[in-house]
Design an enzyme around this catalytic site. Structure first.
Site, PDB file in Angstrom:
ATOM      1  N   TYR A  75       0.846  -1.210   0.000  1.00  0.00           N
ATOM      2  CA  TYR A  75       0.000   0.000   0.000  1.00  0.00           C
ATOM      3  C   TYR A  75       0.878   1.257   0.000  1.00  0.00           C
ATOM      4  O   TYR A  75       0.635   2.197  -0.774  1.00  0.00           O
ATOM      5  CB  TYR A  75      -0.890  -0.056   1.242  1.00  0.00           C
ATOM      6  CG  TYR A  75      -1.879   1.067   1.387  1.00  0.00           C
ATOM      7  CD1 TYR A  75      -3.051   1.098   0.630  1.00  0.00           C
ATOM      8  CD2 TYR A  75      -1.664   2.091   2.310  1.00  0.00           C
ATOM      9  CE1 TYR A  75      -3.974   2.129   0.790  1.00  0.00           C
ATOM     10  CE2 TYR A  75      -2.579   3.112   2.474  1.00  0.00           C
ATOM     11  CZ  TYR A  75      -3.734   3.135   1.712  1.00  0.00           C
ATOM     12  OH  TYR A  75      -4.652   4.152   1.871  1.00  0.00           O
ATOM     13  N   LYS A 115       1.083   4.250  -2.803  1.00  0.00           N
ATOM     14  CA  LYS A 115       0.743   5.646  -2.501  1.00  0.00           C
ATOM     15  C   LYS A 115       1.936   6.572  -2.736  1.00  0.00           C
ATOM     16  O   LYS A 115       1.768   7.718  -3.156  1.00  0.00           O
ATOM     17  CB  LYS A 115       0.221   5.758  -1.066  1.00  0.00           C
ATOM     18  CG  LYS A 115      -1.102   4.999  -0.839  1.00  0.00           C
ATOM     19  CD  LYS A 115      -2.202   5.491  -1.769  1.00  0.00           C
ATOM     20  CE  LYS A 115      -3.557   4.876  -1.444  1.00  0.00           C
ATOM     21  NZ  LYS A 115      -4.638   5.410  -2.283  1.00  0.00           N
TER      22      LYS A 115
END
Ligand code: NAP
Length: 247
Positions: free
Chosen positions: A155, A159
């Site tokens: 993740y 990002k």
């Protein structure tokens, strides 16, 4: 050109994306949301909430990580509305695990939805925005892309990738009147964070100077501002909305 802006919000069925769609309803925009869950109840609820605000919005079930599917939905949008003025790349997922237990599928699915999805949708609208010589793109990143988080290597990488993507595309199209920014939320009260164990939540709360989780509406306000005249000299930025958790 018709005054009403055409706004696409990916992941607009719930959470932050829903709050963003509702915020754009205040200016009477044409609103189109993307979602992916076969259970359409969340997207129907968003459409109903928009209807209460007088907006007949549209919803498409499309996997943002699937380039062909994304292109085909945008073809439909362009044939009906002729343009997209605002793209909010908000759809995102987590598959949290320590790296040692993270298999290739956990990695691929998060990178494909969170990062490739941003490429897919941005690539699909950019030519049209360049032709119009105007457009606003806001990509929803995360504090985790900046500071990292154990259990979220996939993740965090997605990002952080969004941040680099945002700055690069902003440089490519600034001269064409297109503003490209990212918003990096901290710990926001949505279904994504609801599934975290209480212990993890308590630990996060200790790190937030404001002392509470953020509301999706507090993220939507900043996203909306970035797409407004008030932000006419702001591009290529990552705006943090995190209650002071990262400064
Ligand atoms: P959420 O409540 O879990 O909503 C995620 C949204 O993304 C849903 O609308 C979902 O659609 C959609 N989506 C998921 N996979 C998709 C796919 N393959 N194709 C199209 N749509 C897909 O999450 P949230 O908390 O509102 O998060 C929104 C964004 O903010 C995400 O990018 C997230 O990473 C970021 N963010 C959230 C927080 C937080 O604390 N909540 C913090 C930092 C960043 P369905 O409803 O159809 O499943």
């Amino acid at each position: 050109m018709e005054d009403r802006r055409v706004v696409v919000v990916t992941g607009g069925s719930r959470g932050i994306g829903r709050a963003i769609a509702l915020k754009f309803a205040e200016e009477n925009a044409h609103i189109i949301i993307f979602h992916y869950d076969p259970d359409e109840s969340a997207s129907s609820e968003t459409l109903n909430l928009l209807k209460e605000k007088g907006i007949e919005a549209k919803s498409f079930k499309v996997d943002v990580s699937d380039k062909k599917a994304v292109d085909s939905v945008f073809e439909k949008i362009f044939s009906e509305y002729k343009r997209v003025d605002v793209l909010i790349n908000n759809a995102g997922i987590t598959k949290d695990k320590l790296l040692i237990r993270m298999d290739e599928n956990d990695w691929d699915i998060v990178l494909n939805v969170n990062l490739k999805g941003v490429y897919n949708c941005t690539h699909a609208v950019l030519r049209n925005m360049i032709k119009q010589r105007r457009g606003w793109i806001v990509n929803i990143a995360s504090i985790v892309g900046q500071i990292g988080n154990a259990g979220q290597a996939n993740y965090a990488a997605s990002k952080a990738g969004i941040m680099g993507f945002t700055k690069s595309v902003a440089k490519e199209v600034a001269g064409r009147g297109i503003m490209v920014n990212a918003v990096a939320p901290g710990f926001i009260d949505t279904e994504m964070t609801a599934k975290l164990p209480d212990k993890v939540k308590e630990e996060f709360l200790k790190q937030i100077p404001i002392g509470r989780l953020g509301d999706p509406e507090e993220v939507a306000e900043v996203v909306y501002w970035l797409c407004s005249e008030g932000a006419s000299y702001v591009t290529g930025q990552v705006i943090h909305v995190n209650g002071g958790m990262y400064m």
